[in-house]
Structures are given as C-alpha cells and as structure tokens.
Design an enzyme around this catalytic site. Structure first.
Site, mmCIF file in Angstrom:
data_model
loop_
_atom_site.group_PDB
_atom_site.id
_atom_site.type_symbol
_atom_site.label_atom_id
_atom_site.label_comp_id
_atom_site.label_asym_id
_atom_site.label_seq_id
_atom_site.Cartn_x
_atom_site.Cartn_y
_atom_site.Cartn_z
ATOM 1 N N ASP A 171 11.281 -9.659 6.227
ATOM 2 C CA ASP A 171 10.716 -8.328 6.482
ATOM 3 C C ASP A 171 9.227 -8.299 6.157
ATOM 4 O O ASP A 171 8.857 -8.070 5.013
ATOM 5 C CB ASP A 171 11.481 -7.301 5.643
ATOM 6 C CG ASP A 171 11.170 -5.869 5.986
ATOM 7 O OD1 ASP A 171 10.452 -5.634 6.974
ATOM 8 O OD2 ASP A 171 11.638 -4.974 5.262
ATOM 9 N N GLU B 278 3.604 0.089 6.434
ATOM 10 C CA GLU B 278 4.909 0.571 6.912
ATOM 11 C C GLU B 278 5.865 0.845 5.763
ATOM 12 O O GLU B 278 6.657 1.787 5.814
ATOM 13 C CB GLU B 278 5.529 -0.458 7.873
ATOM 14 C CG GLU B 278 6.791 0.017 8.585
ATOM 15 C CD GLU B 278 8.079 -0.205 7.777
ATOM 16 O OE1 GLU B 278 9.096 0.455 8.085
ATOM 17 O OE2 GLU B 278 8.059 -1.030 6.838
ATOM 18 N N GLU B 279 5.783 0.024 4.721
ATOM 19 C CA GLU B 279 6.729 0.145 3.613
ATOM 20 C C GLU B 279 6.455 1.363 2.724
ATOM 21 O O GLU B 279 7.273 1.694 1.869
ATOM 22 C CB GLU B 279 6.694 -1.116 2.746
ATOM 23 C CG GLU B 279 7.118 -2.400 3.460
ATOM 24 C CD GLU B 279 8.606 -2.457 3.744
ATOM 25 O OE1 GLU B 279 9.315 -1.474 3.456
ATOM 26 O OE2 GLU B 279 9.062 -3.494 4.273
#
Length: 397
Positions: free
Chosen positions: A145, A179-180
């Site tokens: 990821d 994004e996280e």
C-alpha cells in the site's frame, strides 16, 4: 520512441543509490527477452520506491525519485505543490510536498484519455525492504500500500507505449501525496485546473480483483474540557477523562446504517489521550474516531453522533475533520476480473469529473498497514498485466 531502460541508467545526479543487489539476481524470472527486462524493471522500481521512506507529510524524497525516473523514460513531469500539514491541520516544517503528473513527451498535451493514479504516502512507521527468496515474498512498509501499485502502473504504461500498443495521447500518470491522512493531495489536484479524463484507474491493494464499491468515511474528534487539580481532592476539579469515557461508550453502541452490498457501518475509536499524570485531575481529553459508512449520507451520521455525545454531556465538543462521504460505487464492467467490495476509503471521491472509475491493485488490504506488510513477486508481476488490460478496455481495445 519509448525505451525500457535498465535501472543502472537512472540519472547519475540522483541521490538514491541504484540497487547494489537487485532482487532479480535471485531466481525470480523464468522468461527471457523483453518480458524478462520488463519484469526486471518492475522489481527494481518497486524496491527503490519502498527503500525511500514516505510516511504522510514526508513524501518529498520519493516524489523527487519518481520524477527523475519518469523523466529519464521520456515522460514530461509536472509538479503541483501541496501544503504541509499535521493531524490537526497545522503547518509543519517538512520539505515541500508535491503531486506528480506525468504524460508521454510525445503527447501534444497532458489531456490524455486515461489516467492511472496511486498515492505516494504510507502509514507509519517505516519498515525496511526485505525479499525472502524461499517464500518469494517482498515485505516492508509500502510494499503493498501502495508502492506495488505505482511500480506496476509505471511498468504497464511504459510497456504499452514502447510497444506502440497505445499512442502517446492515450494515457498519463498521477501520483499524489496525503491519501492516508484525508486525501489532501487528490483534493488539491481536483481543485486545480486539470484535464477531463474518460477513465481513471485508481490503485489500492485489491487482491488483483476489480472493486465494485467501497464504504464511505467520516472522521471526527470528541474533546472534553475539565478543570485540573490535585487528585487527592477530586471535588476541587473536574475530570475530563470521566466526561469523555461515557460518551465513547455511547458512541461505540450506536446503531449505524447497514446495506446488503456493503454490510454494516462500523465505528472505530482509534486514538485517545487525556491528562498529565496519575496524581493530577485531567483538564482535557480527546478521542479520534472514524466511521466506515455502509449506507446513508454523512450529514445524517453527523447529527446522530453529535446527539449521542451531547446526551452524555452538553459540554463535549465534536469536530468533524471534513464533510466525509457516503458509499462509493465503482465501475467494474471489464471482463476477466473477479469483483469485490472493500471497507476502506480511497481518493476516488475526491477527484471530481464525469469519468469512469476503476479500482485495482496487487496485494491484500489485510496485510497493508501492518507490521507484516508483504506481497508475492507473482502478484506484483500479474498486476502489470491487469493494469494493461484495464487501460486497453478503457480505450475500447
């Protein structure tokens, strides 16, 4: 003309070393010729990406590396500055962060028909790269990821272009920060002038399946404010922890929406903090909470959450990090893929437009964010073919 270049031909000025012991020196490859070279590129790029730490808000180095890598392979690269932040939205002193938009140098503009996109950032902490030649598993932070996705997308794009399978005006690449931690990178891209795409292929670990939808997301903080004092005389103060804990219990027991497609909405009390020491009455306490939304609109849940907290104590404050979003339905009309729904959030809702939306990638979300994050070399290689297939389908091939 596009060329697949050996890793050793990276820009000599780049500060990160080329692979001293490339994983392709292990018996990973059974094929020869162009396919072997493509797979060599894939494993090497993946390793270099993982070896550069890029925890959210510290994506500068990996962005610079990827920009150099793509420039050396006949892509034009545009950088979009994204302000630094911390979890409370405050400015930080980290190096400049940027999104990276890359398109073939032979393309007349950055307005291509298809966009492949993934995120540069990872969750903490950094875990070094490791390849196990016995199990053929690659481990380390970001191996799944989402640096596997980036390596596979880049490899697929270069292969399609260098073989002449697609013209230069057909595809571009977008790699975003943040994004996280709420998607500030994709939001910045969406809020700026950008091309209108026919299809956007997003990337997250999906076990090589095509995702038909994912749950929505709503994040918030509950804060209690009391009055400090000596713990031996509790009547002289007001314990903020004692105010917060019953509210968390009430929130944890909320009846949340459910649907046949996405199952139950879930609430996670992810982080709590309060007080200074065991012998001091805590003057403040807070908890960070996230809801994965299976049905309904975020506004409805906001009202439900605020009411539940206020019924416990009207002085409690609830701050939502953003407006959130409900369940996200995703296109899954390409034959040859298994389909699934997922419970995690993505950057998909942050990119405005009328484009078709696909979500695909190697590795399992069950391994992402963990201390055992890993994927197999076979899944990594197979995902390249998956991305090629999605691009060609999006182009009507």
């Amino acid at each position: 003309m596009y060329h697949i270049l050996p890793l050793a031909l990276l820009s000599a000025s780049h500060s990160f070393r080329t692979l001293a012991e490339p994983i392709t020196q292990s018996p990973l490859l059974k094929s020869h010729g162009a396919l072997a070279l493509e797979t060599t590129q894939l494993y090497g790029l993946h390793r270099q990406l993982v070896e550069i730490p890029s925890v959210s808000d510290s994506e500068h180095a990996v962005g610079e590396f990827l920009a150099s890598y793509l420039t050396a392979r006949n892509f034009k690269v545009e950088k979009q500055h994204v302000p630094p932040f911390d979890s409370q939205g405050h400015q930080t002193k980290h190096q400049q962060r940027f999104n990276l938009l890359a398109y073939p140098a032979a393309s007349p503009s950055n307005g291509t028909r298809v966009l492949l996109t993934a995120h540069l950032d990872t969750v903490p902490p950094y875990i070094p790269y490791h390849y196990n030649s016995t199990t053929r598993q690659i481990s380390g932070r970001g191996t799944v990821d989402a640096k596997a996705c980036i390596a596979a997308q880049v490899t697929a794009a270069i292969s399609l272009l260098s073989s002449g399978t697609v013209p230069p005006s057909s595809l571009s690449l977008l790699y975003v920060v943040g994004e996280e931690v709420g998607g500030d990178g994709m939001r910045a891209f969406s809020n700026s002038p950008h091309p209108a795409y026919e299809s956007v292929i997003f990337a997250e670990p999906t076990d090589l399946k095509l995702v038909s939808g994912h749950k929505g997301n709503l994040a918030f903080t509950v804060t209690a404010t009391g009055k400090s004092g000596h713990s031996g005389y509790p009547w002289l103060g007001e314990n903020a922890n004692s105010m917060l804990i019953p509210a968390l219990l009430a929130l944890d027991n909320l009846q949340l929406p459910s649907t046949d497609k996405y199952g139950n909405s879930t609430l996670n009390i992810g982080k709590m903090a309060g007080g200074q020491a065991g012998n001091v009455i805590p003057a403040s306490a807070y908890a960070d909470i996230q809801v994965r939304i299976a049905g309904g609109e975020p506004e409805e849940l906001q009202d439900l959450i605020v009411d539940a907290a206020r019924r416990v104590d009207e002085r409690l404050k609830v701050r939502f990090w953003s407006k959130g979003y409900g369940p996200v339905n995703i296109d899954h009309d390409v034959e040859g893929f298994e389909t699934m729904t997922v419970n995690y959030g993505t950057d998909i809702p942050w990119l405005d437009g009328q484009h078709k939306r696909y979500l695909y990638g190697p590795g399992s979300i069950l391994d992402a964010h963990s201390d055992h994050e890993h994927l197999s070399v076979e899944d990594l290689a197979e995902s390249v073919e998956g991305y090629k297939k999605l691009v060609l389908a999006a182009l009507g091939r």
